[in-house]
Write an enzyme that holds these catalytic residues in place. Structure first.
Site, mmCIF file in Angstrom:
data_model
loop_
_atom_site.group_PDB
_atom_site.id
_atom_site.type_symbol
_atom_site.label_atom_id
_atom_site.label_comp_id
_atom_site.label_asym_id
_atom_site.label_seq_id
_atom_site.Cartn_x
_atom_site.Cartn_y
_atom_site.Cartn_z
ATOM 1 N N TYR A 148 15.290 25.291 7.380
ATOM 2 C CA TYR A 148 14.074 25.581 6.614
ATOM 3 C C TYR A 148 13.543 26.940 7.050
ATOM 4 O O TYR A 148 13.429 27.203 8.249
ATOM 5 C CB TYR A 148 13.031 24.499 6.880
ATOM 6 C CG TYR A 148 11.719 24.720 6.163
ATOM 7 C CD1 TYR A 148 11.638 24.630 4.778
ATOM 8 C CD2 TYR A 148 10.553 24.995 6.867
ATOM 9 C CE1 TYR A 148 10.428 24.825 4.118
ATOM 10 C CE2 TYR A 148 9.337 25.184 6.218
ATOM 11 C CZ TYR A 148 9.279 25.097 4.845
ATOM 12 O OH TYR A 148 8.081 25.276 4.192
ATOM 13 N N ASP A 243 15.864 33.307 12.490
ATOM 14 C CA ASP A 243 14.525 32.779 12.242
ATOM 15 C C ASP A 243 14.056 32.060 13.507
ATOM 16 O O ASP A 243 14.511 30.960 13.816
ATOM 17 C CB ASP A 243 14.574 31.828 11.034
ATOM 18 C CG ASP A 243 13.199 31.277 10.673
ATOM 19 O OD1 ASP A 243 12.250 31.458 11.461
ATOM 20 O OD2 ASP A 243 13.092 30.655 9.598
ATOM 21 N N LYS A 276 4.148 30.483 14.083
ATOM 22 C CA LYS A 276 3.742 29.379 14.956
ATOM 23 C C LYS A 276 3.126 29.840 16.286
ATOM 24 O O LYS A 276 1.982 30.273 16.281
ATOM 25 C CB LYS A 276 4.903 28.404 15.111
ATOM 26 C CG LYS A 276 5.262 27.793 13.723
ATOM 27 C CD LYS A 276 6.123 26.553 13.772
ATOM 28 C CE LYS A 276 6.165 25.875 12.407
ATOM 29 N NZ LYS A 276 7.339 26.177 11.592
HETATM 30 C C1 LIG Z 1 7.545 26.597 10.167
HETATM 31 C C2 LIG Z 1 8.759 27.401 9.856
HETATM 32 C C3 LIG Z 1 8.737 28.398 8.863
HETATM 33 C C4 LIG Z 1 7.590 28.598 7.917
HETATM 34 O O1 LIG Z 1 6.415 28.998 8.555
HETATM 35 P P1 LIG Z 1 5.013 28.772 7.784
HETATM 36 O O2 LIG Z 1 4.024 29.438 8.682
HETATM 37 O O3 LIG Z 1 4.840 27.301 7.652
HETATM 38 O O4 LIG Z 1 5.125 29.437 6.470
HETATM 39 C C5 LIG Z 1 9.853 29.204 8.728
HETATM 40 N N1 LIG Z 1 10.941 29.025 9.495
HETATM 41 C C6 LIG Z 1 10.992 28.071 10.437
HETATM 42 C C7 LIG Z 1 12.206 27.946 11.288
HETATM 43 C C8 LIG Z 1 9.909 27.217 10.638
HETATM 44 O O5 LIG Z 1 10.000 26.231 11.543
#
Ligand SMILES: *Cc1c(COP(=O)(O)O)cnc(C)c1O
Length: 447
Positions: A148, A243, A276
């Site tokens: 994701y 990511d 985060k």
């Molecule tokens: C939470 C998350 C996102 C998205 O971040 P948001 O601040 O919710 O838009 C993207 N990549 C990863 C790996 C995530 O865990």
């Protein structure tokens, strides 16, 4: 099966919320669809505990899905936010706080020479994709099933494993045109990546992967997987994006890459995304990497990217105050605490005779109700997720707040000490029994 709802005020707010907001929530997982029952509306948090609007408190093993790495309402962070807020909320000009936060990130992450601040992880990955396409002049994106990256149109395709499946969008509102250039491959499968590059190498702009997958439950990359992605991408003139929105500043001082570099520091991603933890609970995220690539961003380069609230002074102060508390000692504590929680849960489930596997990636962890921890999305989905619903509600009834889905990572914080874990120890036997006695009646929808 229905669960006793002992949360009248949450029920009332949920009903009112549903009148004015789709499903009563502003992010789908909060609606408890995967576990049933009424979501608890939280009113406050302190340290390792959160308190709902009915006055019940819970040991928090979600930590806002990662950001609250120091625990809730950490005094130094509160003080930094208050102090920034009294000076004004937003100016639409550059400010000192965003320079300090960018410097902190660049100094922590060797692969990041320059960084651009944004407001959410979604924006970070969306912008990184645009930048990678602008830099390479190519169109195709490789991603992995079960990874994701926020709700970016082109990345909202996880459908179809197998070899070089062209992705079909897996949400209404995303058109085939938007995912036409997305290639979805099975996680941890290097030969699938080689085959995709064999077929489309000249058109692939970028490979993006979660540094360690943690949005299908925790699924660690096999040793050498990320390194192979970097190598294959670079052999074909494509970029490699890691990511680290979830893993960044949580599994180590910089992120997952740091853990891998201890064994093999011969490679690096071209771009990295963060979110985060780096916002400390306020909206701040970032993408960054090689300076020559970042130079393609406006106003110096041709790739447009912008944000009214990007680098917001209050969010930047919150993120900076949080990161400054993220010392080596903190990571030792997080590692030990995550291991302790995982062991306690695993022991309790074993004692109740429940087949399960503890999956870990650094201090990220989750429990699968299956005989072994999975390597990819297809395997992850074979678990008995319905056992999790029973387990979750028994834990909730005993004052422990878990992710309301079997496919999410669990999180601990600086404030999760032995005292706090007593709550977990007390809750586990009944919850493990509930998991043992569960029946697959509640339909599990993995969204
Ligand atoms: C939470 C998350 C996102 C998205 O971040 P948001 O601040 O919710 O838009 C993207 N990549 C990863 C790996 C995530 O865990």
């Amino acid at each position: 099966m229905t669960y006793p709802d002992t949360a009248p005020r949450s029920q009332e707010l949920f009903a009112r919320g549903r009148d004015v907001t789709p499903g009563g929530v502003n992010s789908p997982v909060r609606a408890f669809r995967a576990v049933g029952g009424t979501p608890r509306f939280m009113a406050s948090g302190r340290g390792a505990f959160i308190t709902d609007v009915d006055g019940r408190d819970y040991l928090d093993l979600v930590c806002s899905w990662g950001p609250m790495v120091l625990g809730h309402a950490h005094p130094e962070v509160v003080e930094a936010v208050q102090s920034a807020a009294t000076r004004g909320f937003s100016f639409g000009t550059p400010g000192e706080g965003e320079v300090l936060l960018a410097e902190e990130i660049v100094s922590r992450v060797p692969a990041v020479e320059q960084v651009r601040l944004v407001s959410s992880g979604t924006e970070a990955t969306m912008s990184a994709m645009r930048l990678a396409r602008g830099f390479t002049g190519r169109s195709k994106v490789v991603k992995f099933a079960g990874c994701y990256h926020g709700h970016v149109d082109s990345l909202l395709a996880a459908a179809g494993s197998g070899i070089a499946t062209f992705a079909l969008p897996d949400t209404a509102g995303v058109t085939g045109a938007q995912t036409n250039d997305t290639i979805v491959l099975p996680y941890n499968d290097i030969s699938a990546v080689e085959a995709a590059f064999e077929a489309h190498g000249n058109d692939i702009a970028v490979v993006i992967t979660e540094a360690a997958a943690a949005n299908m439950g925790v699924v660690a990359p096999r040793p050498g997987f990320n390194a192979a992605l970097a190598r294959i991408a670079h052999e074909h003139g494509a970029l490699f994006v890691m990511d680290e929105v979830m893993t960044g500043f949580r599994v180590a001082r910089s992120g997952w890459l740091e853990l891998e570099a201890r064994a093999d520091s011969s490679w690096a991603p071209d771009l990295v995304t963060f979110g985060k933890v780096m916002g400390g609970g306020l909206p701040a995220a970032a993408f960054g990497g090689r300076a020559d690539i970042m130079a393609y961003l406006a106003p110096v380069g041709p790739v447009y990217q912008a944000g009214t609230l990007a680098g917001n002074p209050v969010a930047a102060a919150c993120g900076l105050a949080t990161l400054r508390q993220c010392t080596d000692d903190l990571y030792v504590h997080l590692d030990n605490t995550a291991a302790k929680v995982g062991q306690l849960v695993s022991d309790a489930l074993a004692a109740a005779g429940v087949e399960h596997a503890l999956a870990t990636a650094g201090n990220l962890f989750s429990v699968f109700f299956s005989p072994t921890a999975p390597d990819d999305y297809d395997q992850a989905r074979t678990q008995q997720a319905w056992r999790y619903a029973a387990f979750f509600h028994a834990m909730l009834d005993h004052g422990v707040y878990l992710p309301p889905s079997a496919y999410e990572a669990w999180f601990v914080s600086a404030a999760h000490d032995d005292n706090a874990l007593d709550r977990l120890v007390a809750a586990l036997p009944a919850a493990a029994q509930a998991a043992a006695q569960a029946h697959p009646e509640i339909a599990q929808e993995f969204v």
